[in-house]
Design an enzyme around this catalytic site. Structure first.
Site, PDB file in Angstrom:
ATOM      1  N   GLY A  38       0.800  -1.224   0.000  1.00  0.00           N
ATOM      2  CA  GLY A  38       0.000   0.000   0.000  1.00  0.00           C
ATOM      3  C   GLY A  38       0.832   1.272   0.000  1.00  0.00           C
ATOM      4  CB  CYS A  40       2.095   2.270   4.833  1.00  0.00           C
ATOM      5  SG  CYS A  40       3.233   2.076   6.188  1.00  0.00           S
ATOM      6  CB  ALA A 267       1.627  18.372   1.635  1.00  0.00           C
ATOM      7  CB  ALA A 317       0.831   2.957   8.894  1.00  0.00           C
ATOM      8  CG  HIS A 442      21.435   8.823  33.850  1.00  0.00           C
ATOM      9  ND1 HIS A 442      20.926  10.052  33.454  1.00  0.00           N
ATOM     10  CD2 HIS A 442      22.759   9.009  34.077  1.00  0.00           C
ATOM     11  CE1 HIS A 442      21.916  10.936  33.448  1.00  0.00           C
ATOM     12  NE2 HIS A 442      23.035  10.332  33.814  1.00  0.00           N
TER      13      HIS A 442
END
Ligand SMILES: Cc1cc2nc3c(=O)[nH]c(=O)nc-3n(C[C@H](O)[C@H](O)[C@H](O)COP(=O)(O)OP(=O)(O)OC[C@H]3O[C@@H](n4cnc5c(N)ncnc54)[C@H](O)[C@@H]3O)c2cc1C
Length: 463
Positions: A38, A40, A267, A317, A442
């Protein structure tokens, strides 16, 4: 019946539905008219991330001296090689779906599918030949395409959509990007990084307008610092392509402005692929361009289902895939729960990256919550300092009364990898107090989530 399940479309909705159905013992076929995977895998999530990685590597090289590295020559982008790499990555992912289909004994029917009454699908192949197949359950997952505005017709030469933007033959010297959602912002960042002069035009007052306002403003600052011209509260009125490049007329609050550019990238969102797939004939109802479905993706006609971009909800997606799994498990008679649409993460892969889930501060206030807000800037993070990426922050929002985690908004290096912690914690109904007491390793960027939460409860250590 030929099959237990026929899926039309093989995007992250369709292919995941097919695989899950096969895992649950069903006989499955997928109808696909293009490459497997597709939008994606072929034209969306994956190829854009490949391009963005090239931009990131190039940006690192430009700043190599900051990391104590001398380069003999200034690095130069090789546009065609970047495009080729992105297409190769997409091709590899599509081949991966083919492999998974074979492994799961899923049949691929190449051609254009159309639903017919009586739980049938008609497939028209390349040569125009038509074949009918039947199944007990038909799942429609035909996705979406770039939305065209009447004054921004995509000729795919000068006014282009996202497909062309990731397969141009030549790097444009200048580009106007219309729309600053995730897709527009990612392309603006990519092209600006490799030296194209970019103007980003947004109709709304802020770029990435669905995000928390503070995040949008921070990304706009980073974009401007990187040299992108950001125009908000602005509309592209017309594009004149009669000359060598494009003359773009933009209406701003201060009046009209004209910008010249080689390319205009539209877009402005997506349009669903609903046409010509037999919905009207079968009687499947739609609303505002989306197929109407119930909590388990059943359409208005028994035996027909729809998932992914063509149903309500954000076009993402990971959501399409989860809708697929929910839909198929329900068909198989498993006990499933409806998807919680308030807990879907959204990411934008610019630099800095943006990631969020849940309510923005404005939405939480408008919903009437009394809230605790905590923020932790990456300038106070050891890992961010070591990485040389101190831009950005984590912002968390909790309900003051019960400690419910209402939302989290992040901008910075790697935050798209961090947001899943919040999604999982919210799913488990974790409170702020519990997050503060959760030991984060950390040095990591993820410590900022714990610190921002501590800031919300006035317990922050490193500020
Ligand atoms: C540039 C861009 C970047 C994106 N980046 C991200 C991201 O980073 N993260 C994210 O979550 N989402 C991203 N998205 C959105 C994401 O791609 C979509 O939400 C997702 O692909 C939707 O999946 P889907 O299965 O509904 O449909 P699609 O992926 O659109 O797949 C539909 C498939 O159906 C096929 N088809 C259509 N009609 C027929 C027919 N009649 N017969 C046979 N086949 C048919 C199509 O050829 C296609 O293969 C991006 C989108 C774009 C455009």
């Amino acid at each position: 019946m030929n099959y237990d399940v026929i899926v039309i479309g093989s995007g992250p909705g369709g292919y995941v539905a097919a695989i899950r159905a096969s895992q649950l013992g069903m006989k499955v076929a997928v109808v696909e008219k293009e490459s497997l995977g597709g939008v994606c895998l072929n034209w969306g999530c994956i190829p854009t991330k490949a391009l963005l990685k090239s931009a990131q590597v190039f940006n690192y090289m430009k700043h190599a001296a900051d990391y104590g590295i001398k380069l003999e020559k200034s690095p130069e982008p090789d546009f065609q090689a970047m495009i080729k790499r992105s297409r190769d990555v997409a091709g590899g992912m599509s081949a991966g779906v083919n492999f998974l289909f074979k492994k799961n004994k899923i049949e691929v029917i190449s051609g254009t599918g159309k639903v017919l009454s009586g739980k049938k699908v008609e497939v028209t192949d390349e040569k125009g030949g038509r074949t009918e197949y039947s199944a007990s359950h038909i799942i429609i997952a035909t996705g979406a395409r770039s939305r065209e505005l009447p004054n921004l017709k995509q000729d795919e030469i000068k006014v282009i959509g996202y497909r062309k933007a990731m397969s141009l033959g030549e790097q444009p010297k200048s580009m106007v990007v219309v729309g600053s959602g995730a897709i527009g912002s990612e392309f603006a960042y990519f092209y600006n990084s490799i030296g194209t002069e970019v103007t980003l035009v947004e109709y709304m007052p802020n770029i990435i307008p669905l995000e928390d306002e503070e995040i949008s403003k921070q990304l706009a600052r980073s974009f401007k610092k990187a040299g992108i011209k950001v125009m908000t509260d602005s509309t592209v009125e017309a594009v004149d392509t009669s000359g060598k490049g494009c003359k773009v007329t933009i209406k701003t609050r201060k009046g009209e402005e004209q910008i010249e550019a080689d390319i205009v990238l539209s877009a402005v969102g997506i349009t669903t692929n609903l046409e010509g797939i037999g919905l009207e004939e079968v009687g499947i109802k739609t609303d505002k361009g989306k197929i109407i479905v119930d909590d388990f993706y059943k359409t208005t006609v028994e035996g027909y289902y729809a998932i992914g971009d063509i149903v309500r909800g954000p076009a993402l997606a990971h959501l399409a895939s989860h809708e697929a799994i929910t839909c198929v498990e329900k068909i198989a008679g498993k006990e499933v729960h409806p998807i919680d649409y308030t807990n879907i993460p959204a990411c934008t892969y610019t630099l800095p990256e943006v990631a969020s889930v849940g309510m923005t501060e404005k939405q939480a206030r408008e919903a009437g919550y009394e809230i605790k807000v905590g923020k932790f800037p990456f300038s106070a993070s050891g890992k961010a300092s070591a990485a040389g990426n101190k831009d950005g922050f984590v912002k968390v929002i909790f309900d003051a009364k019960y400690g419910e985690w209402l939302g989290a908004h992040m901008i910075g290096d790697n935050v798209t990898e961090m947001i899943a912690e919040v999604v999982a914690a919210r799913k488990l109904e974790t409170t702020g107090e519990e997050i503060i007491k959760t030991i984060h390793p950390h040095p990591t960027m993820s410590e900022a989530i714990m610190e921002a939460t501590a800031a919300a409860y006035d317990e922050v250590i490193h500020l």
